[in-house]
Design an enzyme around this catalytic site. Sequence first.
Site, PDB file in Angstrom:
ATOM      1  N   CYS A  39       0.748  -1.208   0.003  1.00 24.39           N
ATOM      2  CA  CYS A  39      -0.067  -0.007   0.142  1.00 24.39           C
ATOM      3  C   CYS A  39       0.858   1.078  -0.020  1.00 24.39           C
ATOM      4  O   CYS A  39       1.589   1.383  -1.031  1.00 24.39           O
ATOM      5  CB  CYS A  39      -0.860  -0.191   1.197  1.00 24.39           C
ATOM      6  SG  CYS A  39      -2.510   1.022   0.870  1.00 24.39           S
ATOM      7  N   LEU A  40       0.831   2.171   0.990  1.00 23.70           N
ATOM      8  CA  LEU A  40       1.649   3.299   0.980  1.00 23.70           C
ATOM      9  C   LEU A  40       3.248   2.879   1.046  1.00 23.70           C
ATOM     10  O   LEU A  40       3.951   3.646   0.418  1.00 23.70           O
ATOM     11  CB  LEU A  40       1.355   4.196   2.334  1.00 23.70           C
ATOM     12  CG  LEU A  40       1.840   5.367   2.571  1.00 23.70           C
ATOM     13  CD1 LEU A  40       1.667   6.185   1.514  1.00 23.70           C
ATOM     14  CD2 LEU A  40       1.975   6.039   3.644  1.00 23.70           C
TER      15      LEU A  40
ATOM     16  N   ASN B  89      -7.300   0.298  -0.533  1.00 26.17           N
ATOM     17  CA  ASN B  89      -7.846   1.695  -0.179  1.00 26.17           C
ATOM     18  C   ASN B  89      -6.672   2.846   0.028  1.00 26.17           C
ATOM     19  O   ASN B  89      -5.705   2.766   0.621  1.00 26.17           O
ATOM     20  CB  ASN B  89      -8.114   1.587   1.462  1.00 26.17           C
ATOM     21  CG  ASN B  89      -8.295   2.982   1.935  1.00 26.17           C
ATOM     22  OD1 ASN B  89      -8.815   3.762   1.431  1.00 26.17           O
ATOM     23  ND2 ASN B  89      -7.905   3.174   3.358  1.00 26.17           N
TER      24      ASN B  89
ATOM     25  N   PHE C  28      -3.584   7.097  -4.667  1.00 26.60           N
ATOM     26  CA  PHE C  28      -2.759   7.478  -5.307  1.00 26.60           C
ATOM     27  C   PHE C  28      -1.956   6.208  -6.178  1.00 26.60           C
ATOM     28  O   PHE C  28      -1.997   5.109  -5.532  1.00 26.60           O
ATOM     29  CB  PHE C  28      -1.302   8.343  -4.627  1.00 26.60           C
ATOM     30  CG  PHE C  28      -1.750   9.576  -3.936  1.00 26.60           C
ATOM     31  CD1 PHE C  28      -1.550  10.730  -4.774  1.00 26.60           C
ATOM     32  CD2 PHE C  28      -2.518   9.570  -2.925  1.00 26.60           C
ATOM     33  CE1 PHE C  28      -1.899  11.958  -4.100  1.00 26.60           C
ATOM     34  CE2 PHE C  28      -3.029  10.669  -2.364  1.00 26.60           C
ATOM     35  CZ  PHE C  28      -2.646  11.962  -2.926  1.00 26.60           C
TER      36      PHE C  28
ATOM     37  N   HIS D  67      -3.806  -4.874   0.253  1.00 30.94           N
ATOM     38  CA  HIS D  67      -3.271  -5.305   1.597  1.00 30.94           C
ATOM     39  C   HIS D  67      -3.452  -6.841   1.393  1.00 30.94           C
ATOM     40  O   HIS D  67      -4.508  -7.608   1.282  1.00 30.94           O
ATOM     41  CB  HIS D  67      -4.316  -4.713   2.461  1.00 30.94           C
ATOM     42  CG  HIS D  67      -4.421  -3.312   2.850  1.00 30.94           C
ATOM     43  ND1 HIS D  67      -5.065  -2.967   3.837  1.00 30.94           N
ATOM     44  CD2 HIS D  67      -3.753  -2.270   2.286  1.00 30.94           C
ATOM     45  CE1 HIS D  67      -4.750  -1.625   3.835  1.00 30.94           C
ATOM     46  NE2 HIS D  67      -3.947  -1.218   3.002  1.00 30.94           N
TER      47      HIS D  67
ATOM     48  N   GLU E   3      -3.164  -8.930   3.608  1.00 33.91           N
ATOM     49  CA  GLU E   3      -4.139  -9.801   4.812  1.00 33.91           C
ATOM     50  C   GLU E   3      -5.413  -9.404   4.684  1.00 33.91           C
ATOM     51  O   GLU E   3      -6.236 -10.482   5.308  1.00 33.91           O
ATOM     52  CB  GLU E   3      -3.620  -9.254   6.172  1.00 33.91           C
ATOM     53  CG  GLU E   3      -3.270  -7.836   6.247  1.00 33.91           C
ATOM     54  CD  GLU E   3      -4.628  -7.133   6.499  1.00 33.91           C
ATOM     55  OE1 GLU E   3      -5.512  -7.531   7.348  1.00 33.91           O
ATOM     56  OE2 GLU E   3      -4.839  -5.867   5.909  1.00 33.91           O
TER      57      GLU E   3
END
Length: 359
Positions: free
Chosen positions: A247-248, A289, A292, A331, A333
């Site tokens: 993610c980020l 989620n 960017f 993600h 998980e």
Amino acid sequence: MTGYQEVLTDPSYRGQIVAMTAPQIGNYGVNNLDDESAAVHVRGFVIEELSPVASSWRSRGTLDEYLKKWEVPGIQGIDTRALTKHLRSRGAMQGCLTTDNITPEEAVARAKAAPPMAGSDFVKEVTPEAPYAWDPEDRESRAWTIVKGDGAATEVTENGEVFEKLPPVKHRIVAYDFGMKRNILRRLRQEGFQVQVVPADTKAADVLAMKPEGVFLSNGPGDPAALTYVHENLRGLMGRTPIFGICLGHQMLGYAFGGKTFKLKFGHRGGNQPVQDVATGKVTITSQNHGFAVDADSLPGEVEVSHINLNDHTVEGLRHKSLPIFSVQYHPEAAPGPNDAGYFFREFAKLIETSQPGR
């Protein structure tokens, strides 16, 4: 229909008003086990209908009581499908959700005056203040289950809940917490990782001094371009230790590689995002989620795109061609699901094992 408590407590939603598209929310209430952090992080919660009954043996309260406890405004009676279609057409928008006695014009003015997501560093609001060891007593990482196996596989608590027993520790890693969900830490421990968690601004030298076998980069909120201090630290780790980012963390690896990100029109949200593995052609359904994406054209030649989003063909995974570094945009998980991509934790373990001298 499920997962609203995980959404509310996911630090990746910091600074956002979240709308749920399922027509009724709150059916099974809330409980202590489903929190993904120590607080509610959404700024506001929008639903079509609040369930008048919270029906579950695990429930410890209602969604309404939960939001009031955290002083987070919620609103029902909204056509959330129409709202979603509007956002998909116009793009993510500023909003104002208030109980103040103001006019619609004043509410619009407040929304316009709110700081934009682009350029915002929300990580500093959700990262821990100091390093800590995750679950040293091996209690919080146990997987909850409804299946009572034999004594070697599961254990039953005093209130009748059943948990799967944890495997022995195989690898010691450091995890950068940019706004990490607890279930990511639980899944890491369930795959044999002992995790030392560090704040987002921890220097590369301090991480290397801990002598980790690998470094994990977590999810988190906000604009990855604003986190220049993280980009710098990641460059100091590249080539010194195996790295796995999600993610980020994936986006910031893009910057550490020398690339850039751009803002998506309305982001990737929810648990039904199709992602294809470029090498194998395999498609997995993922939970995402983020607002960017990494710009594929900005990446250097030694970095390859490993996964793509089948809806808009944006970058969903990266892999360095010579260094033990890889990342995914989603993600793995995915609490509360889907779990198609859980194998990446095992891929990280394999990367650590093959990167060690003598293997």
